[in-house]
Design a protein around this motif. Structure first.
Motif, PDB file in Angstrom:
ATOM      1  N   UNK A 100       0.841  -1.197   0.000  1.00 35.59           N
ATOM      2  CA  UNK A 100       0.000   0.000   0.000  1.00 35.59           C
ATOM      3  C   UNK A 100       0.883   1.256   0.000  1.00 35.59           C
ATOM      4  N   UNK A 101       1.916   1.261   0.824  1.00 31.51           N
ATOM      5  CA  UNK A 101       2.838   2.402   0.872  1.00 31.51           C
ATOM      6  C   UNK A 101       3.558   2.563  -0.471  1.00 31.51           C
ATOM      7  N   UNK A 102       3.915   1.444  -1.078  1.00 28.57           N
ATOM      8  CA  UNK A 102       4.571   1.480  -2.376  1.00 28.57           C
ATOM      9  C   UNK A 102       3.660   2.105  -3.424  1.00 28.57           C
ATOM     10  N   UNK A 103       2.390   1.746  -3.407  1.00 31.30           N
ATOM     11  CA  UNK A 103       1.434   2.327  -4.347  1.00 31.30           C
ATOM     12  C   UNK A 103       1.347   3.841  -4.171  1.00 31.30           C
ATOM     13  N   UNK A 104       1.298   4.293  -2.934  1.00 30.64           N
ATOM     14  CA  UNK A 104       1.208   5.733  -2.662  1.00 30.64           C
ATOM     15  C   UNK A 104       2.469   6.449  -3.145  1.00 30.64           C
ATOM     16  N   UNK A 105       3.610   5.795  -2.993  1.00 33.16           N
ATOM     17  CA  UNK A 105       4.879   6.400  -3.413  1.00 33.16           C
ATOM     18  C   UNK A 105       4.909   6.585  -4.933  1.00 33.16           C
ATOM     19  N   UNK A 106       4.469   5.558  -5.653  1.00 33.11           N
ATOM     20  CA  UNK A 106       4.426   5.660  -7.113  1.00 33.11           C
ATOM     21  C   UNK A 106       3.428   6.734  -7.539  1.00 33.11           C
ATOM     22  N   UNK A 107       2.313   6.769  -6.857  1.00 30.56           N
ATOM     23  CA  UNK A 107       1.252   7.721  -7.200  1.00 30.56           C
ATOM     24  C   UNK A 107       1.716   9.161  -7.031  1.00 30.56           C
ATOM     25  N   UNK A 108       2.658   9.407  -6.117  1.00 25.89           N
ATOM     26  CA  UNK A 108       3.145  10.766  -5.866  1.00 25.89           C
ATOM     27  C   UNK A 108       4.103  11.273  -6.938  1.00 25.89           C
ATOM     28  N   UNK A 109       4.561  10.385  -7.826  1.00 22.28           N
ATOM     29  CA  UNK A 109       5.446  10.838  -8.898  1.00 22.28           C
ATOM     30  C   UNK A 109       4.690  11.867  -9.751  1.00 22.28           C
ATOM     31  N   UNK A 110       5.292  13.023 -10.033  1.00 23.06           N
ATOM     32  CA  UNK A 110       4.562  14.089 -10.739  1.00 23.06           C
ATOM     33  C   UNK A 110       3.949  13.653 -12.066  1.00 23.06           C
ATOM     34  N   UNK A 111       4.698  12.896 -12.862  1.00 26.62           N
ATOM     35  CA  UNK A 111       4.170  12.448 -14.144  1.00 26.62           C
ATOM     36  C   UNK A 111       3.023  11.479 -13.999  1.00 26.62           C
ATOM     37  N   UNK A 112       3.154  10.554 -13.049  1.00 22.82           N
ATOM     38  CA  UNK A 112       2.081   9.580 -12.788  1.00 22.82           C
ATOM     39  C   UNK A 112       0.836  10.294 -12.278  1.00 22.82           C
ATOM     40  N   UNK A 113       1.034  11.186 -11.314  1.00 24.66           N
ATOM     41  CA  UNK A 113      -0.093  11.901 -10.722  1.00 24.66           C
ATOM     42  C   UNK A 113      -0.820  12.743 -11.768  1.00 24.66           C
ATOM     43  N   UNK A 114      -0.057  13.383 -12.639  1.00 27.28           N
ATOM     44  CA  UNK A 114      -0.665  14.198 -13.691  1.00 27.28           C
ATOM     45  C   UNK A 114      -1.548  13.353 -14.601  1.00 27.28           C
ATOM     46  N   UNK A 115      -1.063  12.141 -14.946  1.00 24.84           N
ATOM     47  CA  UNK A 115      -1.858  11.266 -15.806  1.00 24.84           C
ATOM     48  C   UNK A 115      -3.123  10.781 -15.088  1.00 24.84           C
ATOM     49  N   UNK A 116      -2.994  10.405 -13.836  1.00 23.90           N
ATOM     50  CA  UNK A 116      -4.155   9.927 -13.091  1.00 23.90           C
ATOM     51  C   UNK A 116      -5.230  11.001 -13.007  1.00 23.90           C
ATOM     52  N   UNK A 117      -4.817  12.253 -12.899  1.00 22.79           N
ATOM     53  CA  UNK A 117      -5.778  13.348 -12.777  1.00 22.79           C
ATOM     54  C   UNK A 117      -6.543  13.610 -14.064  1.00 22.79           C
ATOM     55  N   UNK A 118      -5.889  13.336 -15.198  1.00 22.53           N
ATOM     56  CA  UNK A 118      -6.526  13.717 -16.459  1.00 22.53           C
ATOM     57  C   UNK A 118      -7.042  12.542 -17.297  1.00 22.53           C
ATOM     58  N   UNK A 119      -6.686  11.309 -16.945  1.00 20.19           N
ATOM     59  CA  UNK A 119      -7.113  10.189 -17.786  1.00 20.19           C
ATOM     60  C   UNK A 119      -8.633  10.046 -17.778  1.00 20.19           C
ATOM     61  N   UNK A 120      -9.222   9.674 -18.910  1.00 17.25           N
ATOM     62  CA  UNK A 120     -10.682   9.643 -19.004  1.00 17.25           C
ATOM     63  C   UNK A 120     -11.340   8.455 -18.286  1.00 17.25           C
ATOM     64  N   UNK A 121     -10.598   7.379 -18.114  1.00 22.32           N
ATOM     65  CA  UNK A 121     -11.142   6.214 -17.397  1.00 22.32           C
ATOM     66  C   UNK A 121     -10.114   5.698 -16.425  1.00 22.32           C
ATOM     67  N   UNK A 122     -10.585   5.033 -15.377  1.00 24.87           N
ATOM     68  CA  UNK A 122      -9.673   4.445 -14.391  1.00 24.87           C
ATOM     69  C   UNK A 122      -9.787   5.112 -13.050  1.00 24.87           C
ATOM     70  N   UNK A 123      -9.308   4.424 -12.008  1.00 22.31           N
ATOM     71  CA  UNK A 123      -9.349   5.010 -10.667  1.00 22.31           C
ATOM     72  C   UNK A 123      -8.367   6.166 -10.546  1.00 22.31           C
ATOM     73  N   UNK A 124      -8.665   7.105  -9.697  1.00 23.18           N
ATOM     74  CA  UNK A 124      -7.786   8.264  -9.492  1.00 23.18           C
ATOM     75  C   UNK A 124      -6.807   8.022  -8.362  1.00 23.18           C
TER      76      UNK A 124
END
Length: 441
Positions: free
Chosen positions: A417-441
């Protein structure tokens, strides 16, 4: 920036190439100092040589005073433009970086001046041993100072010197290094060092440097090299293409995200290399198979490890992920009468055991990343897998029996779970998660 009643008259004289004059041009540009960029031919240099302080170029004329030696000139101009770190220790560190750069230049020169079989051997050592060691040490030094700059907390002459050196090594048409053997090895070194890649991008964004890179007459190098055209084609879901989208986003690489409707797929299918999606168009060529494309893009994005052993470990984890997918797909393939028992076994026994194995490897590597000490594409791959596995509205997984067990699958795996949060905090990853049309945020 220099503050004075009247701007000094500055003339830099060098040959019509980057070389030792480029760090001076970059510092002047970063400091927003006007200068005359005087470029002489080799024939003109023969007649000019005796008039210079030490019979060498570059030379700098500063309000009528002529100075020589590129490092001395660079340091002088850095003081005039506030590009020297503020503390004595940080200034000493900046000087240390400049000396380290000169060591790298000596190694390059030693290979260049060899001939015949000795040149072949020296170039191979240069691009497979010496320069990878240089890049590795440079990234270590950058990381020691916080990851943004090499000395102090702001751009300095040491950063500009390192920027110039790294760009030169990675310029395909470098006027000297392009003639050495083993060019493929030279040009792929940077792919292993994502922190240095971020550093190069950071320095390029300095307004003065960016302006110089856009207008300088030679040595466009990486700064103005045409980025490849990348198109990812898949359905309007996460699925197998999401790993590619995440890697591209983490690597700050532009791409066209083409999403096809299921009813349009039959017409497109004959154009796909294996009749499957996703496909990737890279500079006009079409490629397929998710893991192959992921590894290729990871190398381009600097997310594929630092050496062969790290690459081997990454392949190992991707194979293990295939085993997890096989378990999941195996339940889908079961008959309706067998699916309930298979699903229960999957979510209560098989997946928890596999996730425990993964967690053990993560903790053995220090708990932050699965391989090495920086983000890699396998971290992104498992982030994508586990995020989808615990996504309540996933388009397929809710059709499996015992869905409540699936959603709670990570309850006994806090390190994952901590590993997932760490990856999610990467600026490029986070930017994609915020703008992608489908998928969990």
């Amino acid at each position: 920036m220099l503050v004075a009643d009247m701007a000094p008259k500055i003339v830099l004289t060098y040959l019509d190439l980057p070389g030792r004059g480029e760090i001076v041009r970059l510092i002047l540009s970063a400091g927003n100092l006007d200068f005359e960029d005087k470029r002489v031919t080799r024939e003109e240099w023969k007649h000019l040589k005796e008039t210079t302080p030490m019979g060498q170029l570059p030379i700098l004329e500063y309000d009528g005073v002529v100075l020589a030696q590129s490092c001395a000139i660079a340091k002088f101009l850095a003081r005039k433009t506030n590009l020297v770190p503020k503390s004595d220790l940080d200034e000493a560190r900046a000087d240390m970086i400049i000396d380290f750069i000169k060591d790298g230049q000596v190694r390059i020169a030693m290979a260049w001046h060899r001939t015949g079989a000795e040149r072949e051997e020296a170039a191979k050592k240069l691009f497979t041993v010496d320069m990878p060691e240089f890049f590795k040490t440079a990234e270590k030094l950058l990381k020691q100072n916080g990851g943004k700059y090499f000395a102090g907390e702001a751009l300095s002459y040491a950063d500009i010197g390192m920027f110039d050196q790294l760009e030169a090594i990675n310029w395909p048409d470098h006027p000297f290094m392009k003639d050495l053997p083993h060019q493929e090895e030279r040009l792929k070194i940077i792919n292993q060092y994502s922190l240095l890649g971020d550093f190069l991008d950071r320095v390029r964004q300095n307004p003065g440097i960016k302006n110089w890179l856009d207008k300088r007459p030679v040595f466009k190098g990486l700064s103005t090299k045409m980025a490849p055209t990348i198109k990812i084609t898949y359905f309007d879901i996460t699925g197998k293409a999401e790993l590619l989208r995440l890697i591209l986003s983490a690597g700050n690489m532009d791409f066209e995200d083409i999403r096809v409707k299921k009813e349009d797929w039959p017409a497109l299918k004959p154009t796909a290399p294996f009749g499957q999606l996703p496909t990737m168009e890279y500079d006009g060529e079409i490629y397929a198979q998710t893991n192959a494309m992921a590894k290729f893009l990871a190398k381009k994005a600097g997310l594929a490890g630092n050496d062969d052993l790290e690459e081997l470990k990454m392949d190992m984890f991707m194979e293990f992920m295939n085993d997890i997918f096989s378990k999941l797909m195996g339940v889908f393939a079961k008959s309706e009468s067998d699916k309930d028992a298979a699903g229960k076994k999957l979510f209560e026994e098989e997946l928890p055991a596999m996730l425990k194995t993964l967690e053990t490897h993560l903790e053995k590597n220090g708990g932050k990343f699965l391989v090495g000490d920086t983000l890699s594409y396998v971290d992104i791959a498992y982030f994508d897998l586990l995020q989808n596995l615990t996504w309540e509205d996933h388009p397929f997984f809710p059709n499996l029996p015992h869905n409540e067990l699936r959603l709670d699958i990570l309850k006994d795996h806090p390190s994952l779970v901590e590993h997932m949060e760490r990856v999610k905090e990467h600026p490029g990853v986070l930017s994609w998660l915020d703008k992608r049309p489908t998928g969990p945020k």
